[in-house]
Design a protein around this motif. Structure first.
Motif, PDB file in Angstrom:
ATOM      1  N   THR A  22       0.837  -1.205   0.000  1.00  0.00           N
ATOM      2  CA  THR A  22       0.000   0.000   0.000  1.00  0.00           C
ATOM      3  C   THR A  22       0.867   1.249   0.000  1.00  0.00           C
ATOM      4  O   THR A  22       0.385   2.343   0.242  1.00  0.00           O
ATOM      5  CB  THR A  22      -0.948   0.008   1.214  1.00  0.00           C
ATOM      6  OG1 THR A  22      -0.284  -0.572   2.312  1.00  0.00           O
ATOM      7  CG2 THR A  22      -2.207  -0.751   0.912  1.00  0.00           C
TER       8      THR A  22
ATOM      9  N   ASP B 193      -4.458  -8.481   5.748  1.00  0.00           N
ATOM     10  CA  ASP B 193      -4.382  -7.086   5.307  1.00  0.00           C
ATOM     11  C   ASP B 193      -4.717  -7.053   3.817  1.00  0.00           C
ATOM     12  O   ASP B 193      -3.878  -7.324   2.969  1.00  0.00           O
ATOM     13  CB  ASP B 193      -2.952  -6.587   5.573  1.00  0.00           C
ATOM     14  CG  ASP B 193      -2.740  -5.126   5.214  1.00  0.00           C
ATOM     15  OD1 ASP B 193      -3.598  -4.541   4.524  1.00  0.00           O
ATOM     16  OD2 ASP B 193      -1.715  -4.569   5.612  1.00  0.00           O
TER      17      ASP B 193
ATOM     18  N   ASN C 181      -8.027  -6.602   8.083  1.00  0.00           N
ATOM     19  CA  ASN C 181      -7.456  -5.258   8.198  1.00  0.00           C
ATOM     20  C   ASN C 181      -7.504  -4.620   6.818  1.00  0.00           C
ATOM     21  O   ASN C 181      -6.756  -4.996   5.930  1.00  0.00           O
ATOM     22  CB  ASN C 181      -6.011  -5.349   8.695  1.00  0.00           C
ATOM     23  CG  ASN C 181      -5.315  -3.993   8.675  1.00  0.00           C
ATOM     24  OD1 ASN C 181      -5.964  -2.951   8.830  1.00  0.00           O
ATOM     25  ND2 ASN C 181      -4.013  -4.004   8.484  1.00  0.00           N
TER      26      ASN C 181
ATOM     27  N   MET D   7      -9.706   1.444   8.450  1.00  0.00           N
ATOM     28  CA  MET D   7      -8.682   2.491   8.457  1.00  0.00           C
ATOM     29  C   MET D   7      -9.103   3.678   7.613  1.00  0.00           C
ATOM     30  O   MET D   7      -9.701   3.514   6.550  1.00  0.00           O
ATOM     31  CB  MET D   7      -7.348   1.943   7.951  1.00  0.00           C
ATOM     32  CG  MET D   7      -6.163   2.835   8.340  1.00  0.00           C
ATOM     33  SD  MET D   7      -4.684   2.490   7.374  1.00  0.00           S
ATOM     34  CE  MET D   7      -5.097   3.341   5.836  1.00  0.00           C
TER      35      MET D   7
ATOM     36  N   GLY E 272      -0.887   2.612  13.712  1.00  0.00           N
ATOM     37  CA  GLY E 272       0.211   2.082  12.906  1.00  0.00           C
ATOM     38  C   GLY E 272       1.139   3.203  12.485  1.00  0.00           C
ATOM     39  O   GLY E 272       0.858   3.901  11.513  1.00  0.00           O
TER      40      GLY E 272
ATOM     41  N   SER F 252       4.688   2.551  12.766  1.00  0.00           N
ATOM     42  CA  SER F 252       5.997   1.898  12.702  1.00  0.00           C
ATOM     43  C   SER F 252       6.754   2.209  11.407  1.00  0.00           C
ATOM     44  O   SER F 252       6.247   1.971  10.305  1.00  0.00           O
ATOM     45  CB  SER F 252       5.778   0.394  12.817  1.00  0.00           C
ATOM     46  OG  SER F 252       6.992  -0.304  12.784  1.00  0.00           O
TER      47      SER F 252
ATOM     48  N   LYS G 119       7.255   4.694   9.711  1.00  0.00           N
ATOM     49  CA  LYS G 119       6.663   5.570   8.694  1.00  0.00           C
ATOM     50  C   LYS G 119       7.445   6.870   8.527  1.00  0.00           C
ATOM     51  O   LYS G 119       8.256   7.235   9.368  1.00  0.00           O
ATOM     52  CB  LYS G 119       5.195   5.848   9.036  1.00  0.00           C
ATOM     53  CG  LYS G 119       4.332   4.625   8.699  1.00  0.00           C
ATOM     54  CD  LYS G 119       2.860   4.864   8.783  1.00  0.00           C
ATOM     55  CE  LYS G 119       2.147   3.580   8.351  1.00  0.00           C
ATOM     56  NZ  LYS G 119       0.723   3.603   8.659  1.00  0.00           N
TER      57      LYS G 119
ATOM     58  N   ARG H  79       0.410  -1.548  15.625  1.00  0.00           N
ATOM     59  CA  ARG H  79       0.858  -2.348  14.467  1.00  0.00           C
ATOM     60  C   ARG H  79       2.315  -1.997  14.212  1.00  0.00           C
ATOM     61  O   ARG H  79       2.626  -0.861  13.869  1.00  0.00           O
ATOM     62  CB  ARG H  79      -0.018  -2.001  13.260  1.00  0.00           C
ATOM     63  CG  ARG H  79       0.284  -2.795  12.004  1.00  0.00           C
ATOM     64  CD  ARG H  79      -0.662  -2.366  10.879  1.00  0.00           C
ATOM     65  NE  ARG H  79      -0.398  -3.074   9.642  1.00  0.00           N
ATOM     66  CZ  ARG H  79       0.549  -2.743   8.772  1.00  0.00           C
ATOM     67  NH1 ARG H  79       1.337  -1.712   9.012  1.00  0.00           N
ATOM     68  NH2 ARG H  79       0.714  -3.440   7.663  1.00  0.00           N
TER      69      ARG H  79
HETATM   70  C1  7PM Z   1       5.083   1.511   2.464  1.00  0.00           C
HETATM   71  C2  7PM Z   1       4.449   2.556   3.114  1.00  0.00           C
HETATM   72  C3  7PM Z   1       4.788   0.213   2.760  1.00  0.00           C
HETATM   73  C4  7PM Z   1       3.535   2.289   4.088  1.00  0.00           C
HETATM   74  C5  7PM Z   1       3.886  -0.051   3.744  1.00  0.00           C
HETATM   75  C6  7PM Z   1       3.244   0.977   4.391  1.00  0.00           C
HETATM   76  C7  7PM Z   1      -1.245   0.567   8.098  1.00  0.00           C
HETATM   77  C8  7PM Z   1      -1.871  -0.571   7.629  1.00  0.00           C
HETATM   78  C9  7PM Z   1      -0.154  -0.147   6.388  1.00  0.00           C
HETATM   79  C10 7PM Z   1      -1.788   1.269   9.215  1.00  0.00           C
HETATM   80  C11 7PM Z   1      -3.496  -0.410   9.256  1.00  0.00           C
HETATM   81  C12 7PM Z   1       3.122   0.094   6.600  1.00  0.00           C
HETATM   82  C13 7PM Z   1       2.312   0.744   5.512  1.00  0.00           C
HETATM   83  N1  7PM Z   1      -0.154   0.812   7.322  1.00  0.00           N
HETATM   84  N2  7PM Z   1      -2.991  -1.072   8.203  1.00  0.00           N
HETATM   85  N3  7PM Z   1      -1.187  -1.003   6.569  1.00  0.00           N
HETATM   86  N4  7PM Z   1      -2.923   0.718   9.750  1.00  0.00           N
HETATM   87  N5  7PM Z   1      -4.604  -0.872   9.846  1.00  0.00           N
HETATM   88  O1  7PM Z   1       3.885   0.845   7.227  1.00  0.00           O
HETATM   89  O2  7PM Z   1      -1.313   2.307   9.683  1.00  0.00           O
HETATM   90  O3  7PM Z   1       3.059  -1.104   6.807  1.00  0.00           O
HETATM   91  S1  7PM Z   1       0.959  -0.277   5.090  1.00  0.00           S
END
Ligand code: 7PM
Length: 267
Positions: A55, A89, A108, A132, A210, A212, A214, A249
């Motif tokens: 995503t 997810d 999710n 979300m 979430g 982590s 970021k 998360r």
């Molecule tokens: C690149 C950028 C790869 C961001 C992946 C990500 C969330 C989520 C994600 C969140 C919920 C990541 C994101 N973020 N689902 N899926 N909440 N519920 O850091 O914040 O994994 S993808």
């Protein structure tokens, strides 16, 4: 298995995409994914969130078949080897259905069940769902996000999606809310959400945070790259927990667990 919410739970992130588990950049290794999940469980993860679609802002769309081929074997294997709840997810109803049949007990969805048939499928599957918030789509969301009041706007979105769930037959006690750090938000929006996280408690539903690794963490650390964001991410998870998050998360389960254990010692 129904998921209970008392102390904050740790949701470990397992991305099964060619980016994260690569073999020449083209194939995904199911075995590596299973080993990774098992390690997070050993480190204290309460839920494993399994995703087969990136995503990331600007990421390419993945077909349902690709997603299914990536995630289902891992869910099946984990379902046999552990009791730890598994979250899928995905935004695609066909993936939701096969994942739950393979043993997932939570959906999710970064699109909050907005895809055609997603509400009906989630209702039929009768599992927990995380709704979300995202402004825009992953391809365009970081262009120029604008809010009247970021908290009020997200709360309006939650009200609308909760009602859509109830209308589809998904009961309130199955719903988890997530304001979606980084999904159509500037750094200031993200910081406002973290600071005022407790305002989402007004729905009386569990909250997921979430943040982590970021970019909001990287930005505060002078544009630190992803590998250097562990400590900042743990600090973010602690703040979110103090402000009412029920699930965090995270990618770094061991480090987050240690910090939450210290927080638990003084709570
Ligand atoms: C690149 C950028 C790869 C961001 C992946 C990500 C969330 C989520 C994600 C969140 C919920 C990541 C994101 N973020 N689902 N899926 N909440 N519920 O850091 O914040 O994994 S993808």
């Amino acid at each position: 298995m129904a998921i209970k919410f008392q102390n904050p739970m740790i949701m470990g992130v397992l991305n099964i995409t060619p980016d994260s588990f690569s073999d020449g950049g083209k194939y995904v290794s199911i075995d590596d994914a299973i080993i990774s999940a098992q390690r997070m469980i050993d480190e204290g993860a309460d839920i494993i969130d399994i995703g087969g679609e990136s995503t990331r802002p600007g990421a390419k769309a993945v077909s349902a078949l690709d997603e299914i081929n990536r995630v289902i074997p891992v869910i099946e294997a984990l379902n046999h080897s552990t009791d730890t709840p598994i979250s899928i997810d995905t935004s695609k109803p066909e993936v939701m259905e096969l994942a739950v049949k393979a043993g997932a007990s939570m959906i999710n969805d970064v699109c909050a069940l907005s895809a055609d048939g997603a509400l009906e499928t989630a209702a039929m599957l009768n599992v927990d769902v995380c709704l979300m918030h995202m402004q825009g789509s992953p391809r365009t969301m970081q262009k120029n996000p604008i809010y009247h009041d970021v908290i009020d706007d997200i709360k309006s979105f939650f009200s609308e999606r909760i009602q859509a769930c109830i209308d589809a037959g998904i009961t309130k006690e199955k719903i988890i809310l997530d304001p979606g750090f980084g999904f159509g938000k500037t750094l200031d929006h993200n910081l406002e959400i973290l600071k005022r996280f407790d305002e989402f408690k007004s729905f009386g539903l569990p909250l997921l945070a979430g943040l982590s690794r970021k970019s909001m963490i990287g930005a505060l650390l002078n544009d630190r790259n992803v590998d250097g964001r562990v400590v900042g991410s743990v600090a973010g998870a602690i703040i979110a927990t103090q402000n009412g998050a029920n699930i965090v998360r995270v990618h770094d389960v061991l480090e987050t667990k240690d910090a939450l254990t210290i927080l638990g010692g003084v709570s």
